[in-house]
Design a protein around this motif. Structure first.
Motif, PDB file in Angstrom:
ATOM      1  N   MET A   5       0.848  -1.197   0.000  1.00 53.96           N
ATOM      2  CA  MET A   5       0.000   0.000   0.000  1.00 53.96           C
ATOM      3  C   MET A   5       0.879   1.241   0.000  1.00 53.96           C
ATOM      4  O   MET A   5       2.072   1.150   0.284  1.00 53.96           O
ATOM      5  CB  MET A   5      -0.900  -0.019   1.243  1.00 53.96           C
ATOM      6  CG  MET A   5      -1.831  -1.227   1.271  1.00 53.96           C
ATOM      7  SD  MET A   5      -2.433  -1.634   2.923  1.00 53.96           S
ATOM      8  CE  MET A   5      -0.973  -2.324   3.699  1.00 53.96           C
ATOM      9  N   THR A   6       0.293   2.379  -0.305  1.00 49.31           N
ATOM     10  CA  THR A   6       1.001   3.658  -0.221  1.00 49.31           C
ATOM     11  C   THR A   6       0.205   4.594   0.679  1.00 49.31           C
ATOM     12  O   THR A   6      -1.016   4.489   0.772  1.00 49.31           O
ATOM     13  CB  THR A   6       1.183   4.303  -1.612  1.00 49.31           C
ATOM     14  OG1 THR A   6      -0.090   4.561  -2.184  1.00 49.31           O
ATOM     15  CG2 THR A   6       2.002   3.424  -2.538  1.00 49.31           C
ATOM     16  N   LYS A   7       0.942   5.507   1.323  1.00 50.48           N
ATOM     17  CA  LYS A   7       0.289   6.415   2.263  1.00 50.48           C
ATOM     18  C   LYS A   7       1.223   7.592   2.538  1.00 50.48           C
ATOM     19  O   LYS A   7       2.443   7.417   2.584  1.00 50.48           O
ATOM     20  CB  LYS A   7       0.033   5.637   3.565  1.00 50.48           C
ATOM     21  CG  LYS A   7      -0.747   6.339   4.624  1.00 50.48           C
ATOM     22  CD  LYS A   7      -0.977   5.367   5.784  1.00 50.48           C
ATOM     23  CE  LYS A   7      -1.932   5.882   6.791  1.00 50.48           C
ATOM     24  NZ  LYS A   7      -2.157   4.898   7.871  1.00 50.48           N
ATOM     25  N   SER A  16      -3.522  -1.596  10.189  1.00 47.11           N
ATOM     26  CA  SER A  16      -3.573  -2.246   8.881  1.00 47.11           C
ATOM     27  C   SER A  16      -2.382  -1.911   7.984  1.00 47.11           C
ATOM     28  O   SER A  16      -2.215  -2.518   6.921  1.00 47.11           O
ATOM     29  CB  SER A  16      -4.872  -1.868   8.161  1.00 47.11           C
ATOM     30  OG  SER A  16      -4.917  -0.461   7.962  1.00 47.11           O
ATOM     31  N   ASP A  17      -1.542  -0.956   8.414  1.00 47.41           N
ATOM     32  CA  ASP A  17      -0.378  -0.569   7.606  1.00 47.41           C
ATOM     33  C   ASP A  17       0.636  -1.694   7.454  1.00 47.41           C
ATOM     34  O   ASP A  17       1.372  -1.731   6.479  1.00 47.41           O
ATOM     35  CB  ASP A  17       0.339   0.640   8.219  1.00 47.41           C
ATOM     36  CG  ASP A  17      -0.442   1.929   8.096  1.00 47.41           C
ATOM     37  OD1 ASP A  17      -1.413   1.982   7.319  1.00 47.41           O
ATOM     38  OD2 ASP A  17      -0.064   2.890   8.806  1.00 47.41           O
ATOM     39  N   ARG A  20       5.828  -0.304   8.024  1.00 53.40           N
ATOM     40  CA  ARG A  20       5.779   1.078   7.510  1.00 53.40           C
ATOM     41  C   ARG A  20       7.180   1.485   7.078  1.00 53.40           C
ATOM     42  O   ARG A  20       8.091   1.546   7.904  1.00 53.40           O
ATOM     43  CB  ARG A  20       5.250   2.020   8.586  1.00 53.40           C
ATOM     44  CG  ARG A  20       3.790   1.768   8.925  1.00 53.40           C
ATOM     45  CD  ARG A  20       3.333   2.568  10.129  1.00 53.40           C
ATOM     46  NE  ARG A  20       3.721   3.957  10.121  1.00 53.40           N
ATOM     47  CZ  ARG A  20       3.029   4.941   9.519  1.00 53.40           C
ATOM     48  NH1 ARG A  20       1.905   4.665   8.886  1.00 53.40           N
ATOM     49  NH2 ARG A  20       3.459   6.192   9.576  1.00 53.40           N
ATOM     50  N   THR A  93       3.418  -0.849   3.891  1.00 54.81           N
ATOM     51  CA  THR A  93       2.954   0.458   3.437  1.00 54.81           C
ATOM     52  C   THR A  93       4.163   1.303   3.092  1.00 54.81           C
ATOM     53  O   THR A  93       5.042   1.517   3.934  1.00 54.81           O
ATOM     54  CB  THR A  93       2.094   1.153   4.511  1.00 54.81           C
ATOM     55  OG1 THR A  93       0.938   0.345   4.757  1.00 54.81           O
ATOM     56  CG2 THR A  93       1.651   2.527   4.054  1.00 54.81           C
ATOM     57  N   LEU A  95       5.660   4.716   2.501  1.00 53.33           N
ATOM     58  CA  LEU A  95       5.344   6.073   2.954  1.00 53.33           C
ATOM     59  C   LEU A  95       6.104   7.118   2.146  1.00 53.33           C
ATOM     60  O   LEU A  95       7.270   6.913   1.807  1.00 53.33           O
ATOM     61  CB  LEU A  95       5.698   6.218   4.428  1.00 53.33           C
ATOM     62  CG  LEU A  95       4.977   5.257   5.368  1.00 53.33           C
ATOM     63  CD1 LEU A  95       5.601   5.309   6.749  1.00 53.33           C
ATOM     64  CD2 LEU A  95       3.498   5.578   5.433  1.00 53.33           C
ATOM     65  N   LYS A 110       5.498   1.006  -5.939  1.00 54.52           N
ATOM     66  CA  LYS A 110       4.486  -0.035  -5.732  1.00 54.52           C
ATOM     67  C   LYS A 110       4.207  -0.781  -7.037  1.00 54.52           C
ATOM     68  O   LYS A 110       4.219  -2.011  -7.083  1.00 54.52           O
ATOM     69  CB  LYS A 110       3.199   0.569  -5.191  1.00 54.52           C
ATOM     70  CG  LYS A 110       2.079  -0.428  -5.027  1.00 54.52           C
ATOM     71  CD  LYS A 110       0.803   0.251  -4.532  1.00 54.52           C
ATOM     72  CE  LYS A 110      -0.243  -0.766  -4.177  1.00 54.52           C
ATOM     73  NZ  LYS A 110      -1.295  -0.939  -5.114  1.00 54.52           N
TER      74      LYS A 110
END
Length: 118
Positions: A5-7, A16-17, A20, A93, A95, A110
């Motif tokens: 994921m990306t954030k 849920s990350d 990180r 995730t 970041l 990603k």
């Protein structure tokens, strides 16, 4: 395959990350290291300063940026190993600090990893 994921690093950490990982070359402004809740900071897989300067989050340069960034990553597969090890263990995730949420290095990374890891 494990979820990638990306954030934005400025968004609050969530359970849920998973792992990180900061994937920017520079530490983000205004973020305290203890508050970032990082598993790791992999600055060696961030785009080169030269590539970052040319792209500067311009959507019209996105495809060219992704291609050149993939070439940089292909040239240094050893830098990806720690990240690939984390992905093998569970959700990760990526970041980033950019305000642009669609056209940034974490999104490009990603996509690259999903193709590479199948």
């Amino acid at each position: 395959m494990t979820a990638i994921m990306t954030k934005r690093i400025y968004d609050a950490p969530a359970a849920s990350d998973g792992a990180r990982v900061l994937v920017d070359r520079l530490w983000p402004r205004g973020v305290r290291r203890d508050a970032a809740d990082l598993t790791g900071w992999f600055r060696d897989i961030a785009p080169s300063n030269a590539l970052r300067a040319v792209f500067h989050h311009k959507p019209e340069l996105w495809d060219a940026f992704c291609e050149r960034y993939a070439q940089e990553l292909d040239a240094h597969p050893e830098a990806l190993k720690p990240l690939e090890d984390l992905i093998a263990k569970g959700p990760v995730t990526l970041l980033y600090a950019a305000r642009e949420t669609t056209y940034n290095n974490a999104v490009a990374l990603k996509s690259y990893l999903e193709k590479r890891l199948g």
